[in-house]
Design an enzyme around this catalytic site. Structure first.
Site, PDB file in Angstrom:
ATOM      1  N   CYS A  77       9.999  15.656  37.471  1.00  0.00           N
ATOM      2  CA  CYS A  77      10.220  17.042  37.900  1.00  0.00           C
ATOM      3  C   CYS A  77       9.565  17.360  39.233  1.00  0.00           C
ATOM      4  O   CYS A  77       9.808  18.413  39.811  1.00  0.00           O
ATOM      5  CB  CYS A  77       9.729  18.006  36.834  1.00  0.00           C
ATOM      6  SG  CYS A  77      10.635  17.806  35.294  1.00  0.00           S
ATOM      7  N   CYS A  87      12.098  28.062  26.454  1.00  0.00           N
ATOM      8  CA  CYS A  87      12.567  26.875  27.180  1.00  0.00           C
ATOM      9  C   CYS A  87      13.369  27.298  28.406  1.00  0.00           C
ATOM     10  O   CYS A  87      14.124  28.259  28.361  1.00  0.00           O
ATOM     11  CB  CYS A  87      13.466  26.025  26.280  1.00  0.00           C
ATOM     12  SG  CYS A  87      12.691  25.576  24.718  1.00  0.00           S
ATOM     13  N   LYS A 145      12.596  29.022  34.110  1.00  0.00           N
ATOM     14  CA  LYS A 145      13.090  29.725  32.930  1.00  0.00           C
ATOM     15  C   LYS A 145      14.461  30.326  33.182  1.00  0.00           C
ATOM     16  O   LYS A 145      15.374  30.107  32.391  1.00  0.00           O
ATOM     17  CB  LYS A 145      12.094  30.837  32.544  1.00  0.00           C
ATOM     18  CG  LYS A 145      12.561  31.732  31.415  1.00  0.00           C
ATOM     19  CD  LYS A 145      12.470  31.012  30.087  1.00  0.00           C
ATOM     20  CE  LYS A 145      13.392  31.575  29.043  1.00  0.00           C
ATOM     21  NZ  LYS A 145      14.810  31.294  29.234  1.00  0.00           N
ATOM     22  N   HIS A 182      16.746  24.827  36.049  1.00  0.00           N
ATOM     23  CA  HIS A 182      15.941  23.638  36.352  1.00  0.00           C
ATOM     24  C   HIS A 182      16.783  22.382  36.547  1.00  0.00           C
ATOM     25  O   HIS A 182      16.830  21.502  35.712  1.00  0.00           O
ATOM     26  CB  HIS A 182      14.920  23.435  35.230  1.00  0.00           C
ATOM     27  CG  HIS A 182      13.932  22.331  35.502  1.00  0.00           C
ATOM     28  ND1 HIS A 182      13.582  21.909  36.767  1.00  0.00           N
ATOM     29  CD2 HIS A 182      13.213  21.573  34.639  1.00  0.00           C
ATOM     30  CE1 HIS A 182      12.694  20.925  36.668  1.00  0.00           C
ATOM     31  NE2 HIS A 182      12.461  20.696  35.395  1.00  0.00           N
TER      32      HIS A 182
END
Lengths: 401, 484
Positions: free
Chosen positions: A88, A213, A341, A345
């Site tokens: 990430c 998530c 959020k 992502h």
């Protein structure tokens, strides 16, 4: 003696696509979408780019390996293109490559692009791991939510908190990001669930519910960097934005192998933040940082990150969260663009996306979510898992500050 | 003297009431009511004959020096591999020394007793000092078949040696017939079984008495010389009637365990024998008979030494350690009798490289890590550079076994996104007593059972089955300890 990166490199252009389930486009399209905005913002000719760093994480499901996809898609003029991948933190790593390329004096103008096309897997969540290596034989079937969910059990045990208390703070974190994301036309998720809806959402990995998530999204982001002198020579109307600090830290195997680490915080984030503050000359981050985009892959990650970054004392983040300290109108607005959020992502684009938001805020271009007179913006990525992680911290601000 | 040095048992925790099975299938097979007494034990979804064999063997080796074992025999009709010696996997999982012989005994429900006789002969000849024999079976039937009621899963082990015997081997008598009460072609999942009345009358009630009477005659004994007589026979009345045929009084006949776990295949006479040993007194003569294309009858005499056997789970402990599964569908899914959609995510996977398995066999199958000889830090995996930041010595680590050490939970989760046959997938980070950490799956538990700090023990399990390539992957998981 190393002197650090502070004020050696300027960001002159940035671009970012709308993130989301971009069923109608592939990585090739996303790269162009981000680059076009970026090059127009920079006001230079693509032929002036001397080197590029290209971040993709799950190459298996989109453009493949190497720097070639970027070079071919943008028809770059036979310049070096390096593919970087650090989970990430990949996007921030591409940025770091470009920034160091300029800082070293090897190049005048460099490009960083991060892209991820995740919604071609046929299922929700991140791509599942495959066979073929040693961990296949021994590692539990850990998913991203599961790996980070364990932070909550560890954090509760460490500070003697009930899961309900922690869940309530986690819900506020997600609620805040949804409020911000709703103001952002490029965000993946723009709905505004209530605290109760967040708390009562279906479970994904105990204790993380659906709203704990982040979105799994397609997207791309890009940055063009150059020397301060060249940035000045471009005579832009706005302030020159420079890199104040750029740090990466990786786990050394102690978390899952040796220490008394209790799965309650992230060692690499803590380390990267300390180094970044030193590099940027920041003594008191709680007072000096204006805004942040942190790696809120899960609400619990954001909670412990506040402590890892030294903004909150250990074990005390819950109070700040519930006091609205990190809300858009709080002392240090966090995730003003909606964060992972709600902005979404796409793994290798996220680091650059965060910098994009800080850049817009510093230039006063953040429209409905504009923070008043921000001076110092911090971005943070966390790749891997809490027990073996890759943390990056970048700090940007005005050259004059 | 040759005989039994040690015993161990493993019956999986899962129990399903036979009435639950009957109720699910009554509309289709009402006659199964005749077997619907009590409950049966069945494997968790991550267990099979091989993993149970490892667990029973570990129980059997409690208090023993593993270096003393110089042969391992594995008996079963349901081993995962036709070619890749299953006993070799068990030996690696147990981290036995490499200079041993290993063998699979299979093809018949009497494979366990035949392996036992072979072990006795190997020790008596002086070629082998201590032989570990483990019998294990996980037999499958189609749904709603009488035998679904009948079969249970389990494993049982003995060490045969010549010193510190808890029961001395006194003699045996065997008969071998091609009596085909059932058969299973190679590659098939379930048995083809002839009429049960014929099996009862021509099989159990004739062949078992023949073996027993043969032994009595051979050694000039009477049935009353024995305090316990053990033979399998799932028909309740026939089990009793065999006793009458051989002239044994009711209290001498060992319970057939139908109501507590079902018939455990090749492991069944062993499990019954261990149940008897768990209650036996020094001087007791015990007769154990198997049944399967003939029969083996073995005579043992319990010694004073049985009082000194270190505590273990055995069969008694395994039967007491139970969790009830109330859903017949869950039972079927655990056994892959009912196909559930696992989703596209479950397609991930691929080869299990055998070269990696070979290089890391001790780590993967034996759960062997390292201990730094400079600073004493246990670590998993064993590595070239010590994980202790104060040490970081190079090439300082010696082998260090983690499998028999207890640990505590550092953190955990229950993950509904991760692929699992029994969602949520429960996993976490554990720390071993004395040091060393590991990310592990938890098994035989519910998410609600867990908390940070809870103590766990390790259990050998099947982690994945690559159906495309026919590969069974085994590894260790953590099982929460009760009463902590």
């Amino acid at each position: 003696m190393a002197t650090g990166i502070k004020d050696k490199v300027a960001i002159i252009g940035m671009g970012c696509t709308r993130f989301g389930e971009r069923w109608d486009v592939g990585a090739e399209d996303l790269i162009v979408e981000a680059f076009e905005e970026c090059i127009n913002d920079a006001g230079i000719n693509p032929a002036e780019i001397q080197a590029a760093w290209f971040a993709t994480c799950f190459d298996e499901i989109h453009v493949g390996k190497s720097g070639l996809p970027l070079s071919l898609i943008l028809h770059l003029p036979n310049i070096p293109v390096t593919r970087v991948e650090n989970f990430c933190a990949s996007g921030t790593e591409a940025f770091r490559g470009a920034v160091y390329g300029v800082a070293s004096g090897a190049y005048d103008i460099c490009l960083a692009v991060g892209v991820e096309k995740l919604k071609d897997t046929g299922y929700g969540g991140l791509p599942a791991g495959g066979g073929g290596n040693l961990s296949w034989f021994v590692r539990p079937n850990i998913t991203a939510p599961g790996g980070f969910a364990m932070l909550a059990s560890g954090y509760c045990a460490k500070y003697g908190l009930s899961m309900d208390e922690v869940k309530r703070a986690m819900a506020h974190i997600s609620w805040k990001s949804h409020q911000n994301g709703a103001l952002n036309p490029k965000a993946h998720l723009r709905n505004t669930p209530t605290i109760d809806e967040i708390l009562n959402a279906p479970m994904i990995a105990y204790p993380l519910g659906l709203y704990d998530c982040c979105g799994v999204s397609d997207g791309a982001a890009a940055a063009i960097v150059t020397t301060v002198d060249i940035a000045k020579a471009l005579k832009k109307k706005h302030e020159i934005i420079t890199v104040k600090a750029l740090q990466v830290s990786l786990s050394n195997g102690e978390e899952a192998g040796f220490t008394t680490w209790q799965y309650d915080y992230i060692i690499p984030t803590t380390k990267a933040a300390q180094l970044a503050y030193k590099e940027a000359g920041i003594k008191n981050p709680r007072e000096e940082i204006s805004m942040m985009e942190v790696h809120d892959c899960f609400s619990i990650t954001e909670l412990v990150t506040y402590e890892d970054l030294g903004i909150c004392e250990r074990g005390k983040a819950i109070k700040d969260v519930l006091d609205g300290f990190f809300d858009l109108n709080g002392k240090i607005p966090c995730q003003p663009d909606g964060g992972l959020k709600c902005f979404g992502h796409p793994i290798a684009a996220s680091g650059l996306r965060m910098l994009y938001e800080m850049y817009l805020q510093l230039l006063g271009r953040a429209d409905k979510r504009q923070i008043k007179d921000p001076r110092i913006g911090l971005t943070h990525n966390l790749g891997g898992f809490p027990f073996m992680g890759i943390a990056s911290v970048a700090i940007i601000g005005r050259l004059a500050d | 003297m040759v005989g039994i040095v040690s015993y161990g048992g493993y019956i999986p925790k899962n129990r399903i009431s036979r009435m639950t099975i009957f109720q699910a299938n009554a509309w289709f097979a009402p006659a199964t009511i005749q077997f619907a007494q009590g409950e049966k034990a069945f494997c968790n979804w991550d267990e099979d004959a091989l993993s149970m064999a490892v667990e029973a063997s570990r129980d059997c080796l409690k208090g023993m020096n593993k270096k003393d074992i110089d042969a391992l025999f594995l008996a079963s009709t349901t081993l995962p591999y036709a070619d890749r010696q299953n006993a070799g996997i068990v030996a690696t999982a147990l981290n036995l020394k490499e200079e041993i012989i290993t063998a699979d005994f299979t093809g018949s429900l009497k494979a366990g007793t035949t392996a036992l006789l072979s072990a006795i002969e190997a020790v008596r000849s002086g070629e082998r000092k201590n032989v570990l024999i483990t019998a294990s079976d996980k037999r499958e039937t189609k749904c709603a078949y009488l035998y679904e009621m009948w079969f249970g899963d389990g494993a049982a082990s003995f060490v045969i040696g010549s010193e510190n015997l808890i029961a001395e081997f006194k003699g045996s008598y065997s008969v071998s017939y091609d009596f085909v009460d059932h058969y299973r072609e190679v590659g098939r999942k379930t048995d083809y079984i002839w009429e049960e009345r014929w099996i009862r009358d021509e099989g159990y009630m004739k062949i078992i008495p023949e073996a027993i009477n043969g032994l009595l005659k051979k050694y000039n004994l009477g049935i009353n010389d024995f305090s316990k007589i053990i033979y399998p026979c799932p028909f309740k009345r026939a089990h009793r009637d065999i006793g009458k045929l051989i002239g044994a009084s009711k209290e001498k006949i060992q319970d057939n365990m139908h109501e507590v776990c079902g018939e455990l295949g090749a492991a069944h006479p062993f499990a019954m024998f261990i149940s008897a040993l768990e209650e036996a007194n020094p001087g007791d003569n015990i007769l154990m008979v198997s049944f399967g294309q003939g029969a083996d009858a073995l005579w043992f005499k319990v010694t004073e030494n049985i009082k000194n056997l270190p505590p273990r789970k055995g069969i008694k402990g395994s039967l007491a350690d139970r969790r009830e599964v109330t859903s017949y569908e869950k039972y079927c899914i655990f056994r892959d009798l009912l196909a559930v959609e696992m989703g596209i995510r479950a397609e991930a996977g691929g080869q299990s490289p055998l070269s990696i398995l070979w290089r890391n066999r001790k780590m993967i199958l034996g759960l062997v890590g390292g201990r730094c000889t400079k600073c004493g830090t246990p670590q998993y995996p064993k590595s070239h550079i010590c994980v202790n930041p104060e040490c970081r010595a190079f090439h300082s680590q010696e082998d260090y076994e983690f499998a028999d050490r207890e640990a505590k939970i550092v953190s955990y989760t229950g993950d509904l996104l991760a692929i699992s046959v029994e969602p949520p997938a429960i996993y976490g980070l554990i720390e071993f007593d004395g040091g060393g950490r590991m990310l592990v799956d938890f098994t035989d538990c519910q998410l609600e059972d867990l908390k940070v700090g809870l103590r766990v023990k390790m259990s050998f399990r099947k982690r994945w089955h690559d159906k495309e390539r026919g590969f069974h992957g085994y590894y260790w998981k953590a099982v929460p300890l009760k009463g902590e």
